[in-house]
Design a protein around this motif. Sequence first.
Motif, PDB file in Angstrom:
ATOM      1  N   ALA A 213       0.828  -1.208   0.000  1.00 37.92           N
ATOM      2  CA  ALA A 213       0.000   0.000   0.000  1.00 37.92           C
ATOM      3  C   ALA A 213       0.861   1.257   0.000  1.00 37.92           C
ATOM      4  O   ALA A 213       0.548   2.237  -0.692  1.00 37.92           O
ATOM      5  CB  ALA A 213      -0.929  -0.009   1.215  1.00 37.92           C
ATOM      6  N   GLU A 214       1.971   1.235   0.760  1.00 36.41           N
ATOM      7  CA  GLU A 214       2.864   2.392   0.781  1.00 36.41           C
ATOM      8  C   GLU A 214       3.525   2.610  -0.578  1.00 36.41           C
ATOM      9  O   GLU A 214       3.665   3.753  -1.036  1.00 36.41           O
ATOM     10  CB  GLU A 214       3.923   2.191   1.863  1.00 36.41           C
ATOM     11  CG  GLU A 214       3.369   2.244   3.285  1.00 36.41           C
ATOM     12  CD  GLU A 214       4.420   1.918   4.324  1.00 36.41           C
ATOM     13  OE1 GLU A 214       5.551   1.542   3.917  1.00 36.41           O
ATOM     14  OE2 GLU A 214       4.130   2.035   5.526  1.00 36.41           O
ATOM     15  N   ARG A 215       3.923   1.538  -1.245  1.00 32.75           N
ATOM     16  CA  ARG A 215       4.526   1.670  -2.572  1.00 32.75           C
ATOM     17  C   ARG A 215       3.521   2.202  -3.583  1.00 32.75           C
ATOM     18  O   ARG A 215       3.856   3.023  -4.445  1.00 32.75           O
ATOM     19  CB  ARG A 215       5.076   0.330  -3.031  1.00 32.75           C
ATOM     20  CG  ARG A 215       6.299  -0.142  -2.252  1.00 32.75           C
ATOM     21  CD  ARG A 215       6.792  -1.473  -2.783  1.00 32.75           C
ATOM     22  NE  ARG A 215       7.941  -1.956  -2.032  1.00 32.75           N
ATOM     23  CZ  ARG A 215       8.556  -3.126  -2.262  1.00 32.75           C
ATOM     24  NH1 ARG A 215       8.112  -3.911  -3.247  1.00 32.75           N
ATOM     25  NH2 ARG A 215       9.586  -3.488  -1.527  1.00 32.75           N
ATOM     26  N   ALA A 216       2.274   1.713  -3.489  1.00 36.54           N
ATOM     27  CA  ALA A 216       1.246   2.191  -4.416  1.00 36.54           C
ATOM     28  C   ALA A 216       0.965   3.674  -4.207  1.00 36.54           C
ATOM     29  O   ALA A 216       0.775   4.430  -5.173  1.00 36.54           O
ATOM     30  CB  ALA A 216      -0.032   1.375  -4.233  1.00 36.54           C
ATOM     31  N   THR A 217       0.972   4.103  -2.948  1.00 37.65           N
ATOM     32  CA  THR A 217       0.752   5.521  -2.670  1.00 37.65           C
ATOM     33  C   THR A 217       1.911   6.373  -3.170  1.00 37.65           C
ATOM     34  O   THR A 217       1.713   7.460  -3.728  1.00 37.65           O
ATOM     35  CB  THR A 217       0.568   5.732  -1.152  1.00 37.65           C
ATOM     36  OG1 THR A 217      -0.517   4.920  -0.686  1.00 37.65           O
ATOM     37  CG2 THR A 217       0.286   7.185  -0.839  1.00 37.65           C
ATOM     38  N   ALA A 218       3.141   5.872  -2.971  1.00 36.90           N
ATOM     39  CA  ALA A 218       4.314   6.625  -3.418  1.00 36.90           C
ATOM     40  C   ALA A 218       4.409   6.695  -4.937  1.00 36.90           C
ATOM     41  O   ALA A 218       4.962   7.651  -5.484  1.00 36.90           O
ATOM     42  CB  ALA A 218       5.582   6.000  -2.840  1.00 36.90           C
ATOM     43  N   ALA A 219       3.874   5.683  -5.621  1.00 34.97           N
ATOM     44  CA  ALA A 219       3.970   5.657  -7.082  1.00 34.97           C
ATOM     45  C   ALA A 219       2.951   6.561  -7.751  1.00 34.97           C
ATOM     46  O   ALA A 219       3.082   6.875  -8.940  1.00 34.97           O
ATOM     47  CB  ALA A 219       3.781   4.230  -7.588  1.00 34.97           C
ATOM     48  N   GLN A 220       1.939   6.986  -7.030  1.00 33.15           N
ATOM     49  CA  GLN A 220       0.933   7.855  -7.623  1.00 33.15           C
ATOM     50  C   GLN A 220       1.521   9.240  -7.880  1.00 33.15           C
ATOM     51  O   GLN A 220       2.203   9.798  -7.022  1.00 33.15           O
ATOM     52  CB  GLN A 220      -0.281   7.972  -6.695  1.00 33.15           C
ATOM     53  CG  GLN A 220      -1.072   6.687  -6.562  1.00 33.15           C
ATOM     54  CD  GLN A 220      -2.251   6.835  -5.622  1.00 33.15           C
ATOM     55  OE1 GLN A 220      -2.417   7.879  -4.981  1.00 33.15           O
ATOM     56  NE2 GLN A 220      -3.069   5.806  -5.534  1.00 33.15           N
ATOM     57  N   PRO A 221       1.271   9.802  -9.033  1.00 35.18           N
ATOM     58  CA  PRO A 221       1.799  11.145  -9.323  1.00 35.18           C
ATOM     59  C   PRO A 221       1.151  12.192  -8.435  1.00 35.18           C
ATOM     60  O   PRO A 221      -0.047  12.141  -8.143  1.00 35.18           O
ATOM     61  CB  PRO A 221       1.435  11.361 -10.796  1.00 35.18           C
ATOM     62  CG  PRO A 221       0.272  10.439 -11.028  1.00 35.18           C
ATOM     63  CD  PRO A 221       0.500   9.245 -10.147  1.00 35.18           C
TER      64      PRO A 221
END
Length: 238
Positions: A213-221
């Motif tokens: 979940a943290e990686r998905a949040t960080a990958a969002q522009p």
Amino acid sequence: MSNPSLRELTRNGLWKNNPALVQLLGLCPLLGVSNSAVNALGLALASMLVLTCSNIAVSLVRGVVNTAVRLPAFVMIIAALTTCIELLMQAFTYELYQILGIFIPLITTNCVILGRADGFAAKHNPLLAGYDGFIMGIGFGVVLVVLGALRELFGTGAVFANLDLLLGPIAADWQLTLVEDYKGFLLAILPPGAFIVLGLLIALKNRIDQQLAERATAAQPVATPAPSRRVRVTGAIE
């Protein structure tokens, strides 16, 4: 009601909605039988077969069973299939059947099986119901086997001992001894060890979900605000 995709069912059964790690269903056999890998594998296969076949059967009769007797009918279907599995184990894997004991008949009351029958199979076609039962059985079985293998490894220093009880004489030499002259760790193969190892597996899954979940949040522009425009108003005051 829209039918879920096979990909969604696979993800739910194996990870997102795993019956053992997320729903925490079927804990009685999960904790009681998982003191060795062969015991866990035997119960996992039996549960998967009952779960798959019961889902298909429930889906086939869902249109002709009265609502008032729906749950008793589902239990009768599951009990009949469990009896068939029990007779097959008595015929082909009798020693393993004796070791598993009461946990084979208790498949009838396994919350995973009854829950999927009432919550999914009774609302979808036989193909989706059968696949849901199969993938949920795989998800439950994988956790069961991993739990059994870890407890056996920590308790005895070896894994897959007595696999011939399930697969026959061909598997008599399949035991893997990872630690020679291991003194043994009794707690791992006792009931408290099952709670400890299962808790660690649940914590590991939650940690992996958190990192994803943290990686998905960080990958969002990150949306940048549009530059503000200043409008200059000129005029004369009389």
